[in-house]
Enzyme design. Sequence first.
Site, PDB file in Angstrom:
ATOM      1  N   SER A 144      -3.692  10.922   3.907  1.00 38.52           N
ATOM      2  CA  SER A 144      -4.935  10.676   3.166  1.00 38.52           C
ATOM      3  C   SER A 144      -5.482   9.344   3.640  1.00 38.52           C
ATOM      4  CB  SER A 144      -4.621  10.587   1.671  1.00 38.52           C
ATOM      5  OG  SER A 144      -5.721  10.009   0.968  1.00 38.52           O
ATOM      6  N   TYR A 157       0.472   8.243  -5.938  1.00 38.45           N
ATOM      7  CA  TYR A 157      -0.128   8.950  -4.793  1.00 38.45           C
ATOM      8  C   TYR A 157      -0.226   8.013  -3.578  1.00 38.45           C
ATOM      9  CZ  TYR A 157      -3.641  11.871  -2.325  1.00 38.45           C
ATOM     10  OH  TYR A 157      -4.326  12.639  -1.414  1.00 38.45           O
TER      11      TYR A 157
END
Length: 256
Positions: A144, A157
């Site tokens: 990401s 995350y």
Amino acid sequence: MKRFEGKVAIVTGAGSGIGQGIAKRLGCEGAKVIVDYVGNPDGAQETEAAIEKAGGQGSIVRADVTRMNDVKWLVDSAWEQFGSADILVNNAGMEKKSEFWDTPESDYDQVMAVNLRGPFFLTQTFVRRLRDAKKTGRVINISSVHEDMVFPGFDSYCCSKGGLRMLMRNLAVELGPLGITVNNVAPGAIATPINKALLEDKPKLDALLKNIPLGRMGTPEDVAGVVAFLASDDAAYVTGSTFVVDGGLMRNYREQ
Ligand code: BGC
């Protein structure tokens, strides 16, 4: 000849979103694809059907990357059904939003297990088979922009994706001598189920779109194109890097 003919790919989380787009792309370009899923059997079937419609071959396997037995079963399935496993796409991922102060232990554990522990041991299992068979291979992690960029409210995350970045760098060095390349693809804001809440919140979505120089959310196909490049012969000399697919989001800091 299609560019992945004779290759076998495992794509985790291939029942929806980015993973589905990647599995379809590799399958349509000739790879035999192990379509891994956990919660979405209909989505996995849709993926397989799209691959078969394009004249390719897919096989659906339900395997949870957080369980070692499932991880082993996933890699064994590829070798038993298709005789190899050459390309691994560690795509399965999840996020949980909470203030740092309030993050429950169980949320932290789950996010780290799916996003980091899963790729760690699946890659280990995948490369052991390649080493024993004296074959080369490709590992592509879907990380990401948040492997590098902060995302307040998503601390676990970010930890998992930052970890995935260092795992990729380490393994590029450790697995290079075996002819195995390891790279990350770092998507920005892609319209998929992981973003459901955001997509349904128009003011938030509009604010985000203002930060994206290309002026739109990305699509799974935008990500799949870069993954296909990394899995192809054109990327034979590429290892240890992250490829950002974010419409310019990461470069767009501006004082308001
Ligand atoms: C997250 C999304 C977020 C995007 C851009 C992704 O990694 O999963 O929730 O919108 O990054 O910040």
